[in-house]
Design a protein around this motif. Structure first.
Motif, short mmCIF file in Angstrom:
data_model
loop_
_atom_site.label_atom_id
_atom_site.label_comp_id
_atom_site.label_asym_id
_atom_site.label_seq_id
_atom_site.Cartn_x
_atom_site.Cartn_y
_atom_site.Cartn_z
N ALA A 156 0.83 -1.21 0.00
CA ALA A 156 0.00 0.00 0.00
C ALA A 156 0.86 1.26 0.00
O ALA A 156 0.53 2.25 -0.66
CB ALA A 156 -0.93 0.00 1.21
N SER A 157 1.98 1.22 0.72
CA SER A 157 2.80 2.42 0.86
C SER A 157 3.52 2.79 -0.43
O SER A 157 3.97 3.94 -0.57
CB SER A 157 3.83 2.22 1.98
N THR A 158 3.64 1.86 -1.38
CA THR A 158 4.36 2.15 -2.62
C THR A 158 3.43 2.32 -3.82
O THR A 158 3.87 2.78 -4.88
CB THR A 158 5.37 1.03 -2.93
N PHE A 159 2.16 1.98 -3.68
CA PHE A 159 1.21 2.16 -4.78
C PHE A 159 0.21 3.28 -4.51
O PHE A 159 -0.74 3.45 -5.26
CB PHE A 159 0.50 0.84 -5.10
N SER A 504 7.82 -1.41 -9.57
CA SER A 504 7.83 -2.70 -8.87
C SER A 504 8.28 -3.80 -9.81
O SER A 504 8.18 -3.68 -11.04
CB SER A 504 6.43 -3.03 -8.33
N VAL A 505 8.78 -4.87 -9.21
CA VAL A 505 9.12 -6.09 -9.94
C VAL A 505 8.59 -7.27 -9.15
O VAL A 505 8.55 -7.24 -7.91
CB VAL A 505 10.65 -6.24 -10.14
N ASN A 506 8.14 -8.29 -9.86
CA ASN A 506 7.66 -9.51 -9.22
C ASN A 506 8.03 -10.68 -10.11
O ASN A 506 7.70 -10.69 -11.31
CB ASN A 506 6.15 -9.45 -9.02
N TYR A 507 8.73 -11.64 -9.52
CA TYR A 507 9.14 -12.81 -10.28
C TYR A 507 8.47 -14.05 -9.70
O TYR A 507 8.58 -14.32 -8.50
CB TYR A 507 10.65 -12.99 -10.23
N GLY A 515 8.73 -10.37 -4.78
CA GLY A 515 8.48 -9.05 -5.35
C GLY A 515 9.01 -7.94 -4.49
O GLY A 515 9.25 -8.10 -3.29
N ALA A 516 9.19 -6.78 -5.11
CA ALA A 516 9.62 -5.58 -4.40
C ALA A 516 9.10 -4.36 -5.15
O ALA A 516 8.86 -4.41 -6.35
CB ALA A 516 11.14 -5.52 -4.29
N SER A 517 8.91 -3.28 -4.40
CA SER A 517 8.42 -2.05 -5.01
C SER A 517 9.02 -0.86 -4.28
O SER A 517 9.46 -0.96 -3.13
CB SER A 517 6.89 -1.98 -4.97
N ILE A 518 9.03 0.29 -4.96
CA ILE A 518 9.64 1.49 -4.41
C ILE A 518 8.86 2.70 -4.89
O ILE A 518 8.26 2.69 -5.97
CB ILE A 518 11.14 1.57 -4.82
#
Length: 829
Positions: A156-159, A504-507, A515-518
């Motif tokens: 939520a904090s990154t989207f 973000s990236v999700n594999y 996954g990770a997001s910024i």
């Protein structure tokens, strides 16, 4: 107001993947038969890069569809959120004057500081704790609502900006299936009438639409002597689908007012650990309001220091005119999505808070020996008060929310790549918004009685020689005792421009997904604040003939005014970084586990530019630390779903720093405003489960929380204390039996006790509210329903202002409504 520069992108870009639409799950109910079985799992789309089955995502989330919403005996936004695990929602079932938090994060003030509320994927307001302007005041639930999606922590904090605790998204129906609803409802034993309608359908050649809204009128469930509820809203959207995407136009018009069920006096006896809360004679605040036709209007000055008459009967007023564009297309292998909305938002906040309640002789003492009290209006106007009946010195609060306009745009592009034996999903986006805060605060001190039943009347005070000390009950234009006349007599004219790129990236390979997001948020704050409390030779009071009678009375000698030619500038920037990373492993089709760590920021709105915080020379906050609060969260959970049974369990840890101002009370029970500079932490467990078997269904949720004030920079005596209003345990349950012609069940909400204030002395009692419902379908398309909120008339205390039992045995409290029954007739076509 400056519009978002990305508006042009809306002509070709898109929004997120289509959300789950509850219309498909409720067709049998609308046709007048028993509800259909629970639908198969679909994508959860709020606060994530791409819609997925919840068992494939490393987040903790919940969904309420329109079948769930029909069972609830509350209509307010905050009331609905009480049925989502992890959320603490303090409300009197009105939209506004609510305090909402998540996962034990502090309730330092009203509003929802760490939790963002969205409508169709965009924030209603950029900031959740604008004083006297809570987000839920400008949002309504009606038959156009498809579902409510909530994500706690996680991505939520990154989207989304300013959403480190979580996101709650109120999603509208869009007309995938032809059909409509018409519903009329009425209070049973109280005056509140409402009509709702909704209709949507495909139009052919890829077109479809949906429209609906509501109108309501009536006094409401508490006695105030006039129609406190008046108004409604209308919403509509039009969608054009193409082979590789869609475009949607939508609009909303809301014009609605409702009474403010704030804090009112109660009696408190017993001990701090086990208080006994009661009511003043004839003044059960579950059923009584504080306002009346006799105290509704009063004289004051406006934002330009001109005499005016305020109508407190406007209560919590909201006016919203919004238009938006949503689109989605596949372009060169990318799913390009965009949402844009402009909202013209204004309204009012009116409250009447008993500052001191005491027998009449106490207030007569304000006028010296032999002073006289008389009624200032009503059938007893001019008659003396000679007994010891209870009166109250009230702080009347008026906030003119001139403009909370905002324009928001969210543009993103997502692509799924084949990498090795797995799938790599990448997303890049940019969000920008412009949020106005133009508002004016006015405080007035008045005397009135506590007759109840919508008959409360203003009271005048005069000396023994007959010299009037009040004007029609007004003791002071400003604060009468304990605080400066001019405190909080402020006017804000500020714009916040926000730019936030994110990615973000999700594999996903086999059963494993990583996954990770910024996100990086940058804010530019420009404007000015008018207040005499900044000093620098600014004049704070002046003699003004406020009531226009040609004379200057004692209260009119010192009327707070604004230094219109000497505003304090506001000119500063802020930025913060948010990130999140998680892993999910799906062991089987029915079982998965996840873990995640997140860091998110939350910028301060007008709290950073108040008279206590803003440097009136530089235009920047005196303490840069007040500009942004950082929330860190770690969570891990398991999810199970098979046939008609699902169970989600999540353990969490959260911490934040908080620099704010808190409204509480001193040991005597009198309201005060104190600064807060602390770090908090909380750990706990969230559970949500559902079971369905034939006609039987049960939905349950529970939250256990262990919260603490880790460090208080102002007063170390608070170190280690439990934050106010955070219970150890809260739960809800919704059992239901659905037969061919009838459905019945109950909504049960409960909480254990919590501390009234951070001093950890007085405990607010816990409660269990039982709200049964029954729905009868006598013919195809027809449903007759009866909902009874709080059927056992439980005293459910939302907040107590005092930190300990005052010597007077009186304190202000906010409570939920008592037994409130509503009958409705629905026709589906």
């Amino acid at each position: 107001m400056r519009l978002c520069t990305a508006f042009v992108a809306t002509l070709f870009a898109t929004t997120a993947a289509l959300p789950l639409r509850a219309e498909d799950a409720t067709l049998s109910e609308e046709a007048g038969t028993a509800p259909a079985p629970a639908p198969s799992p679909k994508a959860f789309t709020t606060g994530v890069a791409k819609g997925r089955d919840l068992l494939d995502t490393a987040i903790s989330a919940s969904v309420l569809d329109d079948h769930d919403l029909a069972q609830l005996s509350v209509s307010s936004i905050a009331g609905i959120m009480q049925n989502i695990p992890g959320i603490r929602s303090e409300t009197s079932d009105i939209d506004g004057f609510s305090a909402i938090t998540i996962r034990g994060l502090p309730l330092a003030a009203e509003g929802s500081k760490f939790l963002q509320l969205q409508e169709d994927g965009l924030p209603v307001l950029e900031f959740g704790d604008i004083q006297f302007a809570g987000i839920d005041q400008f949002l309504r639930a009606d038959l156009t609502l498809s579902q409510v999606q909530a994500i706690r922590g996680g991505s939520a904090s990154t989207f989304a900006s300013n959403s480190p605790g979580g996101l709650i998204n109120f999603i509208s129906k869009t007309g995938e299936t032809a059909g409509g609803l018409m519903q009329v409802s009425s209070g049973v034993g109280h005056d509140l009438k409402r009509i709702d309608f909704a209709y949507g359908a495909p139009l052919g050649d890829g077109w479809r639409f949906h429209a609906g809204g509501f109108f309501r009128t009536g006094e409401g469930p508490r006695d105030i002597g006039f129609n406190g509820f008046e108004g409604g809203q209308i919403k509509a959207n039009l969608t054009r689908e193409f082979e590789r995407g869609y475009i949607r136009l939508y609009g909303k018009y809301l014009d609605d007012r409702q009474p403010n069920y704030g804090t009112l006096p109660v009696t408190i006896r017993g001990t701090d650990a086990d208080p006994e809360i009661g009511f003043l004679p004839g003044y059960d605040i579950r059923e009584q309001g504080y306002l009346s036709p006799l105290t509704r209007s009063y004289a004051e000055v406006d934002r330009n220091n001109r005499p005016t008459v305020l109508d407190a009967g406007n209560g919590l007023a909201a006016r919203v005119a919004a238009i938006g564009l949503e689109a989605q297309f596949e372009i060169a292998g990318f799913t390009v999505t965009n949402r844009f909305r402009f909202s013209d938002i204004s309204g009012e906040y009116n409250d009447n808070v008993p500052f001191v309640a005491a027998p009449a002789p106490f207030f007569a003492g304000f006028g010296g020996p032999g002073a006289r009290l008389t009624y200032a209006a009503g059938p007893q106007s001019g008659q003396p008060i000679t007994d010891a009946r209870l009166l109250a010195l009230s702080a009347r609060i008026h906030a003119d929310l001139e403009s909370l306009d905002n324009a928001t745009n969210d543009l993103r592009a997502t692509r799924v790549w084949d990498v090795g034996e797995g799938k790599l999903t990448t997303t890049a986006g940019v969000y920008n918004s412009s949020q106005d805060i133009r508002m004016f605060w006015n405080f007035t001190s008045t005397l009135q009685d506590l007759a109840g039943g919508g008959r409360n009347a203003p009271v005048n005070l005069a000396t023994a020689a007959g010299v009037p000390l009040t004007d029609a009950g007004t003791l002071a234009y400003g604060f009468a005792v304990g605080l400066p006349f001019t405190i909080y007599h402020n006017r804000y004219d500020v714009t916040y421009d926000i730019l936030a790129p994110y990615g973000s990236v999700n594999y996903q390979i086999g059963k494993l997904a990583i996954g990770a997001s910024i996100r990086w948020d940058r804010g530019d704050v420009q404007g000015q604040v008018f207040s005499s409390n900044f000093g620098g030779g600014r004049v704070g009071v002046a003699p003004i003939d406020v009531n226009g009678n040609g004379q200057i009375s004692l209260p009119e000698r010192t009327v707070p005014i604004l230094p219109l030619s000497q505003p304090a500038p506001v000119d500063y920037e802020y930025d913060y970084l948010s990130y999140s990373a998680g892993v999910n492993y799906r062991f089987t089709d029915s079982f998965s586990a996840f873990a995640r760590y997140s860091r998110g920021g939350r910028a301060s709105a007008e709290n950073a530019i108040g008279t206590e915080t803003l440097n009136p020379v530089t235009g920047r906050p005196r303490d840069p630390g007040v500009q942004v609060s950082i929330v860190k969260q770690a969570e891990a959970g398991v999810k199970f779903r098979r046939d008609g049974l699902s169970a989600f369990l999540t353990g969490f840890w959260a911490s934040t720093d908080e620099r704010n101002f808190q409204i509480n009370a001193n040991a005597a029970g009198q309201a005060q405003v104190v600064p807060v500079n602390r770090t908090y932490s909380a750990k706990g467990l969230e559970f949500e489960g559902e079971w369905r078997e034939g006609p039987f269904a049960l939905v349950v949720g529970a939250t256990w929380t262990d919260a603490a004030i880790d460090r208080d920079e102002i007063d170390p005596a608070f170190d280690g204390n439990t934050p106010r209003h955070i219970p150890d345990f809260a739960f809800f349950a919704r059992p239901e039996v659905a037969l061919d012609a009838v459905s019945f069940g109950a909504v049960i909400n409960g909480t254990t006790s919590s501390y009234a204030q951070d001093t950890n002395q007085l405990r607010q009692p816990g409660y269990v509210l039982v709200s049964p419902f029954v729905q009868y379908r006598p013919a195809e398309g027809v449903t007759v329903a009866l909902n009874a909120f709080n059927v056992f008339d439980e005293l459910a205390v939302v907040a107590i202002q005092a930190p300990t039992i005052p010597p007077s045995g009186l304190a202000n409290a906010q409570v939920m409504n008592g037994r409130t029954v509503t009958a409705s007739l629905r026709y589906a076509f």
